[in-house]
Design a protein around this motif. Sequence first.
Motif, PDB file in Angstrom:
ATOM      1  N   VAL A 642     -11.951  -4.958   0.978  1.00  0.00           N
ATOM      2  CA  VAL A 642     -12.006  -3.530   1.321  1.00  0.00           C
ATOM      3  C   VAL A 642     -10.615  -2.978   1.605  1.00  0.00           C
ATOM      4  O   VAL A 642     -10.263  -1.875   1.159  1.00  0.00           O
ATOM      5  CB  VAL A 642     -12.926  -3.318   2.542  1.00  0.00           C
ATOM      6  N   LEU A 643      -9.787  -3.731   2.350  1.00  0.00           N
ATOM      7  CA  LEU A 643      -8.479  -3.240   2.778  1.00  0.00           C
ATOM      8  C   LEU A 643      -7.345  -3.718   1.883  1.00  0.00           C
ATOM      9  O   LEU A 643      -6.196  -3.773   2.296  1.00  0.00           O
ATOM     10  CB  LEU A 643      -8.209  -3.681   4.224  1.00  0.00           C
ATOM     11  N   ASN A 644      -7.650  -4.017   0.641  1.00  0.00           N
ATOM     12  CA  ASN A 644      -6.647  -4.544  -0.284  1.00  0.00           C
ATOM     13  C   ASN A 644      -6.549  -3.636  -1.500  1.00  0.00           C
ATOM     14  O   ASN A 644      -7.537  -3.406  -2.201  1.00  0.00           O
ATOM     15  CB  ASN A 644      -7.028  -5.964  -0.726  1.00  0.00           C
ATOM     16  N   SER A 645      -5.362  -3.104  -1.747  1.00  0.00           N
ATOM     17  CA  SER A 645      -5.162  -2.235  -2.913  1.00  0.00           C
ATOM     18  C   SER A 645      -4.504  -2.973  -4.071  1.00  0.00           C
ATOM     19  O   SER A 645      -4.255  -2.383  -5.120  1.00  0.00           O
ATOM     20  CB  SER A 645      -4.292  -1.027  -2.526  1.00  0.00           C
ATOM     21  N   GLY A 646      -4.200  -4.248  -3.884  1.00  0.00           N
ATOM     22  CA  GLY A 646      -3.548  -5.021  -4.935  1.00  0.00           C
ATOM     23  C   GLY A 646      -4.535  -5.862  -5.708  1.00  0.00           C
ATOM     24  O   GLY A 646      -5.737  -5.571  -5.777  1.00  0.00           O
ATOM     25  N   VAL A 647      -4.006  -6.957  -6.284  1.00  0.00           N
ATOM     26  CA  VAL A 647      -4.842  -7.839  -7.097  1.00  0.00           C
ATOM     27  C   VAL A 647      -4.906  -9.244  -6.502  1.00  0.00           C
ATOM     28  O   VAL A 647      -5.490 -10.141  -7.105  1.00  0.00           O
ATOM     29  CB  VAL A 647      -4.313  -7.907  -8.548  1.00  0.00           C
ATOM     30  N   THR A 648      -4.319  -9.433  -5.316  1.00  0.00           N
ATOM     31  CA  THR A 648      -4.281 -10.763  -4.694  1.00  0.00           C
ATOM     32  C   THR A 648      -4.597 -10.658  -3.214  1.00  0.00           C
ATOM     33  O   THR A 648      -4.139  -9.729  -2.529  1.00  0.00           O
ATOM     34  CB  THR A 648      -2.889 -11.403  -4.878  1.00  0.00           C
ATOM     35  N   ILE A 649      -5.401 -11.596  -2.715  1.00  0.00           N
ATOM     36  CA  ILE A 649      -5.647 -11.701  -1.275  1.00  0.00           C
ATOM     37  C   ILE A 649      -4.571 -12.601  -0.684  1.00  0.00           C
ATOM     38  O   ILE A 649      -4.448 -13.772  -1.082  1.00  0.00           O
ATOM     39  CB  ILE A 649      -7.044 -12.271  -0.987  1.00  0.00           C
ATOM     40  N   ASP A 650      -3.791 -12.052   0.238  1.00  0.00           N
ATOM     41  CA  ASP A 650      -2.722 -12.825   0.889  1.00  0.00           C
ATOM     42  C   ASP A 650      -3.102 -13.078   2.344  1.00  0.00           C
ATOM     43  O   ASP A 650      -4.110 -12.581   2.839  1.00  0.00           O
ATOM     44  CB  ASP A 650      -1.401 -12.057   0.800  1.00  0.00           C
TER      45      ASP A 650
END
Length: 724
Positions: A642-650
Motif C-alpha cells: 500500500v505504501l510503496n510507489s516503486g517496484v521493490t519492497i525494501d
Amino acid sequence: MSDSSLTLPPHDDDSGPNRLPLKGVSTSNGQWSTPVGGIDGGYLVIQSAGRWSDVFRLSAPGQVILGRSSANDIAIRSEKASRQHARVWSTAEGWMIEDLGSRNGTFLSGRRIQAPTALSDGDKIEIAGFSLQFVHQIQSAEGPVASPRPAGATEDHLTLAMEAASITDRRAKSEYLHRDPLTTDSPGTLVQTEQARATLLQLAFDLAGAETAAQAIDMVLDRLAASIPFRSAGAFVVESASRRRAPNRPPQDQQTTDLQANPRSGPDPSMLTLVATRHSNDAAPGSSSYRRPADTAIASVIGPDGQAILARNVSGDRTLATENSQGEIDAVSMILAPVRDREDKLLGMLHLLTTDKDAVLSAPDLEFVLAVAEILAESLRNLRVRGKLDRSLRRSQRQIKTLQKQIGGKVQIVGQSDAVRDIIEKITMVAPTHATVLVRGESGVGKELVASAIHHASGRASAPLVCMNCAALSPSLLESELFGHEKGAFTGATDRKLGKFEAADGGTLMLDEIGEMDAEIQAKFLRVLEGHPFERVGGQSPIKVDVRVVAATNRDLQSMVAEGKFRQDLFYRLHVVEMVVPPLRKRGSDILLLAEHFLAQFNQQMGRRITTISDAAKRMLLDYRWPGNIRELRNVIERAVVLNSGVTIDAEHLLLTPAMSAGTGDAESIAASSPVEISLAELERSHIERVLRHTDGNKSRAASILGIERSTLDRKLKKFDRES
C-alpha cells in the motif's frame, strides 16, 4: 366468419371456404401502385358490407364469369344470384359486360343492362346485392361505400369466392392449426387436412431437436420442398437495427443471426436478411438464382397488421415480384408468410415462388406455409430462450470458476517445510472421512485455512462451510448462534433464527477457540456431536442435522480438562484426529514463499507492479520472530504494498515490532528481564501493557503482536480492570 369476406375454393373441389379479406398492396409512400398492362388491363374491386373485400385482376385477352356456381371465376354466394349470372370480357375497344339471362338482373351504375355494355373507368357493377367497381388503375378505386345488403342475407351469404386468377389471398392464421375440421370439412378435404397435419407434426418434432436457428430454417425449407412444388424459396430473419447500420459488416452468420424481435414502428423491408434458399431440381439453366420479392409486397406482409399472402397471375406485376436476369418478371404465383412469435413480434419471413403456369400455388398451399411459419416461429422462440439460458449458464459457470479460483487461493496452503508437508498429508487422508478434527496452534498460524482445506477436499465441498468464533460471544448468545432460537425465546428475539448447525447442514462447521465455550453449552454440543437431535432456544421440536465439525484452539485442552474447565468426554469426542499447525517461526524456509505469495495477491488486488523483495528486507523477514504468525506476515506485506510507489519492497517498507526482533523477541528473554517471584498472570498482564504502550494503545495492532484475537485481548483487559 365476419361479413364481407372472400374465400378461395381449392382447385380440385368446392369444399372448405378460405377467407380472403382485402388488404391491397401499397408503395412505401402509401399510394396504390400503377398496374402493368396499360389500357388493356383492369381490376374489379370487390366491395362487400361497405368495404373493399378483394381485388380481381383482369388480363386481356380473356373473360370472367360471375355467378352462384363455384366453378365460376368469381363465385357469388347468394340465392339471388344465378349459376352463371354475368360475363366480363375484353375486346379490341376495351372491356365489356353482359347479363347471362339472370333472374334478378345485372346493374351498371344503378341501371339494369339489357345488352352487352362497354365498361368505363369507375363503373359500379351490382349483382345480387354485391358491388364491384371496374377501374384501369387500382389507385382510382373509391374508398369504402355503403354497399346494398340483400334482405335476409346471413354472414355466410356475404361471401365471395375467387378462383386461381385472383391477385391476393390473405391469412392471419392457418386453419390447419387453429380449426377443428371434423364439423366443417367434407370427407375428401378432411383426409387432405389430416395428411397436412401429420406432416406438420413431424416437422414440429424435428424442429424440437434443432440446435441452431440455421439448422431449424434448413429443416423448414426441406419440408416445404417435399410438400409444395415451388421453383425457389427463401427464408428471411429480422436483423437488429444496429447491425443494419454497421458499415462494412461481414456476411450474415446464420449461426449467430439476431432473431430477437424488434419493436416495429412501421414496415421496413430492409430489416429482413436472407439467410437460406431452396430451388427445385428441374429448374432451367440460369433460372435457379433466388429473387427477393418486391419491397411493396414485403411491406404488406411484415407491417403491424400484415398477414400471409398468396399472389397469383403475378407475371409482369412489379408491385409483387422482381425481375429475372433477362429483365423479365416471369413469376406466376408466390406466397409470403410472416414468421411471428406468440407475442406477435416479427422474427422473419418465408417466400415461395413459381414460374410454371401449370404449377400455380393454391389456397391449401398458403394454409400449409402459414402453419409452417407458425411452427418455425415457436422453434426460433425456443432457440432464443435456450440461447439466453445457455449464455446465462456459461456466465454462471465462469463466475463459479472465478469464485472457485478465489476460494482456492484462500485455502491454498503455501509452504515446502516438513511441517507443512505433514499437514497436507494429514488433510489428504482425513478429508474424505467424516471424522471430527481438532486443529491446534497459536493464533494466526492458519487454523481456519486448514479447516477450509479439509472441507473443500471432502465430499461436502458443494455444501456450506460455516465458521464461528466461540470466544466472541457471551454464553447465552453463543447458544443462540449455535442452535438457533424461536421467536419470543428471550428479550430481543423478535423472529425465529436458524443456528449455525442448521446453516451448515450437509457441510462443515468450523468452531474456533473451542476452549472458550461455556460448560453448559459444552454438554449440549456434545450431544449433537454424538448424533442426537437438538432444539432451538425456546423451541420444542427436535432438529437433526448432518454436520462435520472441525474445532480449533490455541489452548491446551488437556490441561483445561485436568483443571476442570473443559469436559473430558467432549475432549475425547473432539480429539478423534488432531492436527498441530506449527508457528511461523518454526517454518523459516516458508517465510519468503509466503511473502512472495502475499505480494502477488496484493499486486493483483491493488493493481500494483511490485516485482521483488530486496535482500535486506528478506533478512528482516527471516530474522523476525513473528508472534502474530502468518496473519502478521500478511498484514506486514499488505502495508508494504500500500505504501510503496516503486517496484521493490525494501527494509524501510517493513513495519516490524522491535521488541520481537531477533535476540530479544522470544519468551525466554522477556521473562529473564522480569522479577523471578512473579505469577504467570502478572507476567501476562505486564507484557500486554508493554505491548499496548508500544502500539500507542492500538488494540488491533497489540493483538496481532501478541498473537491473539482482538476479542481475546478485550476480555483480558476487562479482567485486569476488575482485579485492579
